[in-house]
Design a protein around this motif. Structure first.
Motif, PDB file in Angstrom:
ATOM      1  N   THR A   4       0.855  -1.074  -0.026  1.00 44.25           N
ATOM      2  CA  THR A   4       0.068   0.009   0.015  1.00 44.25           C
ATOM      3  C   THR A   4       0.861   1.295   0.039  1.00 44.25           C
ATOM      4  O   THR A   4       1.893   1.400   0.791  1.00 44.25           O
ATOM      5  CB  THR A   4      -0.866   0.109   1.342  1.00 44.25           C
ATOM      6  N   SER A   5       0.782   2.081  -0.885  1.00 45.53           N
ATOM      7  CA  SER A   5       1.296   3.363  -0.937  1.00 45.53           C
ATOM      8  C   SER A   5       0.984   4.237   0.341  1.00 45.53           C
ATOM      9  O   SER A   5       0.105   4.347   0.830  1.00 45.53           O
ATOM     10  CB  SER A   5       0.858   3.987  -2.251  1.00 45.53           C
ATOM     11  N   PRO A   6       2.037   4.902   0.703  1.00 41.93           N
ATOM     12  CA  PRO A   6       1.796   5.773   2.007  1.00 41.93           C
ATOM     13  C   PRO A   6       1.170   7.000   1.561  1.00 41.93           C
ATOM     14  O   PRO A   6       1.405   7.399   0.355  1.00 41.93           O
ATOM     15  CB  PRO A   6       3.526   5.662   2.559  1.00 41.93           C
ATOM     16  N   VAL A   7       0.850   7.792   2.464  1.00 39.83           N
ATOM     17  CA  VAL A   7       0.506   9.127   2.645  1.00 39.83           C
ATOM     18  C   VAL A   7       1.534   9.821   3.282  1.00 39.83           C
ATOM     19  O   VAL A   7       2.005   9.269   4.391  1.00 39.83           O
ATOM     20  CB  VAL A   7      -0.896   9.432   2.977  1.00 39.83           C
ATOM     21  N   ALA A  83      11.447  14.632  -4.326  1.00 37.77           N
ATOM     22  CA  ALA A  83      12.615  13.616  -4.165  1.00 37.77           C
ATOM     23  C   ALA A  83      11.707  12.231  -3.318  1.00 37.77           C
ATOM     24  O   ALA A  83      11.844  11.187  -3.818  1.00 37.77           O
ATOM     25  CB  ALA A  83      13.750  13.789  -3.819  1.00 37.77           C
ATOM     26  N   LEU A  84      11.339  12.842  -2.166  1.00 36.45           N
ATOM     27  CA  LEU A  84      10.731  11.915  -1.122  1.00 36.45           C
ATOM     28  C   LEU A  84       9.335  11.275  -1.620  1.00 36.45           C
ATOM     29  O   LEU A  84       9.144   9.921  -1.439  1.00 36.45           O
ATOM     30  CB  LEU A  84      10.242  12.522   0.218  1.00 36.45           C
ATOM     31  N   VAL A  85       8.561  11.766  -2.307  1.00 37.77           N
ATOM     32  CA  VAL A  85       7.295  11.321  -3.049  1.00 37.77           C
ATOM     33  C   VAL A  85       7.631  10.449  -4.116  1.00 37.77           C
ATOM     34  O   VAL A  85       7.136   9.226  -3.948  1.00 37.77           O
ATOM     35  CB  VAL A  85       6.516  12.547  -3.489  1.00 37.77           C
ATOM     36  N   ALA A  86       8.798  10.748  -4.906  1.00 38.84           N
ATOM     37  CA  ALA A  86       9.126   9.853  -5.739  1.00 38.84           C
ATOM     38  C   ALA A  86       9.729   8.404  -5.177  1.00 38.84           C
ATOM     39  O   ALA A  86       9.523   7.315  -5.677  1.00 38.84           O
ATOM     40  CB  ALA A  86      10.223  10.216  -6.673  1.00 38.84           C
ATOM     41  N   ALA A  87      10.592   8.640  -4.270  1.00 40.62           N
ATOM     42  CA  ALA A  87      11.129   7.480  -3.781  1.00 40.62           C
ATOM     43  C   ALA A  87      10.255   6.349  -2.974  1.00 40.62           C
ATOM     44  O   ALA A  87      10.404   5.114  -2.830  1.00 40.62           O
ATOM     45  CB  ALA A  87      12.331   7.973  -2.695  1.00 40.62           C
ATOM     46  N   THR A  88       9.212   7.065  -2.516  1.00 43.45           N
ATOM     47  CA  THR A  88       8.210   6.063  -1.403  1.00 43.45           C
ATOM     48  C   THR A  88       6.804   5.484  -2.153  1.00 43.45           C
ATOM     49  O   THR A  88       6.407   4.919  -1.735  1.00 43.45           O
ATOM     50  CB  THR A  88       7.726   7.032  -0.283  1.00 43.45           C
ATOM     51  N   GLY A 178      17.497   4.995  -1.782  1.00 41.93           N
ATOM     52  CA  GLY A 178      16.738   5.914  -2.588  1.00 41.93           C
ATOM     53  C   GLY A 178      16.105   7.241  -2.194  1.00 41.93           C
ATOM     54  O   GLY A 178      15.525   7.967  -2.678  1.00 41.93           O
ATOM     55  N   LEU A 179      16.178   7.217  -0.724  1.00 43.92           N
ATOM     56  CA  LEU A 179      15.623   8.454  -0.160  1.00 43.92           C
ATOM     57  C   LEU A 179      16.606   9.828  -0.073  1.00 43.92           C
ATOM     58  O   LEU A 179      17.888   9.673  -0.199  1.00 43.92           O
ATOM     59  CB  LEU A 179      15.487   8.030   1.586  1.00 43.92           C
ATOM     60  N   PRO A 180      16.077  11.132   0.085  1.00 45.20           N
ATOM     61  CA  PRO A 180      16.982  12.016   0.123  1.00 45.20           C
ATOM     62  C   PRO A 180      17.630  12.096   1.398  1.00 45.20           C
ATOM     63  O   PRO A 180      17.592  11.204   2.334  1.00 45.20           O
ATOM     64  CB  PRO A 180      15.891  13.071   0.274  1.00 45.20           C
ATOM     65  N   PRO A 181      18.846  12.912   1.581  1.00 45.80           N
ATOM     66  CA  PRO A 181      19.590  12.680   2.875  1.00 45.80           C
ATOM     67  C   PRO A 181      18.663  12.830   4.078  1.00 45.80           C
ATOM     68  O   PRO A 181      17.845  13.744   4.220  1.00 45.80           O
ATOM     69  CB  PRO A 181      20.344  14.129   2.770  1.00 45.80           C
TER      70      PRO A 181
END
Length: 476
Positions: A4-7, A83-88, A178-181
């Protein structure tokens, strides 16, 4: 296995679970919730950075007690959040609205960017009783007088009840790759403690939601009834001490209002609610005038002959002016990141009127040293003192620090707390130690009151012409 994709809930100045509309709405989606904070290195410094660092630590600890965590990322939000939206693979982002000019600009740009990429973005009110654009005159203009603003705000009503904290949150746990710093929530707090400058702040404050609730309850159970009478006396425990908790969103105005109005009506209650209203008024002014902290709202003051006196400014900053009430306030500020409101006015008036220093110097110093700093209240209050803003005190109204000291700290209790080298003086001598022969280690006044008054009035006359007959007020 179905993933399930998070919010995402993006926390900014809302470190709380109760009455957090963004968090509640995210939980109601039924999706896993990823709680994030994005540390923009250019965003905060000094006292507010200390508060932020401790708030991150404590809010993370609070979330961990219920099985979650606060995930802290470092970098510009305009880069980190996409970037966080794309990674998760987050399908939606939730946040509570902010109203400062930079925050509004960033949020508007990010909302458009994320929506263009197919990500839902939902934002919510919560930091104010009324959002800054909602209380307007009949012609749709912002108010310039507080009394009229507050009457209109009260007539509009405060019907939004505070939300309870979600009973259960299904937290998301993102993979690290894949997450930002990313950084630990306690990093900023440890960095600030390592400076050694924050010891007094550590002693004075615990920046979390539980402490905000406790402080509110103590105030309502104790000082509220006599608030209107006692609030101007800095030695009395008569103020709420809620300003930094409101500024950082550990408690909301709706929560404060609901708890306060449940008490019997009194002059203390009415005055306390008006102080909440003054905070609201400041945000409405900043919304209409984003340059509130940098430009005179009254342009006739653009020609004011301010003095450049770094030594005098330094003495003021360090509580070494020779005027005990001013120095007590400035030392309280340096030690605790907070200053009693009456003394803030006296100290600010001293800088602008006695030293004839541009109010923006003071605004910047308070921005560095106040844990409750916000750009609306700080900018508007400095312009109020300087006579350059909305509903401002006239420039020729100088707060006499000696009269203020004798009137509001008559026995010198507050002065003795913060200027201990004067503790041995009598209740009379403590206000004017130079008349008692001086005290070793304490400076003589850096300016004589009468001469400073005449210098300020001369500058005013050169700018605007003669002061009106009877208009000068030296009592403060």
């Amino acid at each position: 296995m179905v993933v399930t994709s998070p919010v995402i809930v993006w926390f900014r100045q809302d470190f709380r679970r109760a009455d957090n509309a963004a968090l509640t709405a995210a939980v109601e989606t039924g999706a896993p919730v990823l709680c994030v904070y994005i540390l923009d290195e250019a965003a905060e410094q000094d006292a507010v950075r200390w508060w932020l660092g401790r708030a991150l630590e404590l809010f993370d600890a609070d979330l961990r007690q219920t099985g979650g965590a606060l995930h802290v990322f470092r970098g510009p939000a305009s880069q980190v959040l996409p970037a966080l939206v794309a990674a998760t693979g987050a399908r939606a982002v939730f946040w509570n609205r902010r109203y400062d000019p930079d925050g509004r600009e960033t949020d508007t740009r990010l909302k458009a960017l994320l929506k263009a990429g197919g990500t839902s973005v939902r934002s919510f009110p919560g930091a104010l009783l009324h959002e800054p654009w909602t209380i307007r005159t009949r012609t749709g203009q912002p108010y310039h007088v507080f009394g009229a603003y507050w009457r209109a705000a009260c007539q509009a009503g405060h019907e939004r009840p505070p939300l309870p904290a979600p009973e259960r949150i299904a937290f998301a746990t993102p993979a690290r790759s894949g997450l930002p710093p990313v950084m630990e929530a306690g990093t900023v707090g440890r960095e600030m403690r390592a400076t050694g400058w924050t010891d007094g702040l550590e002693e004075a404050w615990r920046p979390d939601e539980a402490s905000a609730r406790e402080r509110l309850a103590q105030f309502l159970d104790g000082a509220l009834d006599e608030y209107a009478r006692d609030r101007d006396f800095p030695a009395r425990p008569a103020t709420s001490g809620l300003s930094p908790f409101l500024r950082w969103g550990h408690v909301t105005p709706a929560q404060v209002r609901q708890a306060a109005v449940a008490r019997p009506a009194s002059g203390g209650l009415a005055k306390f609610m008006a102080e909440l209203g003054w905070r609201e008024f400041a945000w409405s002014v900043l919304f209409a005038r984003p340059d509130l902290a940098s430009r005179n709202l009254r342009p006739e003051f653009d020609g004011m002959p301010w003095r450049n006196d770094p030594d005098a400014v330094r003495a003021w900053q360090r509580g070494r002016t020779g005027y005990p009430l001013v120095d007590a306030g400035m030392r309280q500020l340096w030690r605790t990141g907070w200053m009693h409101n009456r003394v803030r006015m006296v100290a600010a008036s001293f800088l602008v009127k006695h030293l004839l220093v541009d109010w923006r110097e003071g605004e910047r110093w308070f921005a560095r040293t106040l844990v409750d700093y916000d750009p609306a209240s700080n900018g508007m209050n400095w312009q109020w003192v300087a006579g350059t803003g909305v509903e401002a005190a006239p420039f020729f109204r100088m707060m006499n620090p000696l009269i203020q000291s004798r009137k509001f700290d008559p026995s010198g209790v507050y002065i003795r707390d913060w200027v201990p080298e004067l503790a041995g003086l009598s209740d009379t001598e403590i206000h004017t130690p130079w008349l008692a022969g001086g005290v070793d280690g304490y400076p003589a006044p850096i300016v004589v009151h009468e001469a400073a008054r005449e210098r300020a009035l001369s500058a005013w006359r050169a700018l605007r012409g003669p002061v009106e007959e009877g208009g000068y007020n030296d009592a403060g």
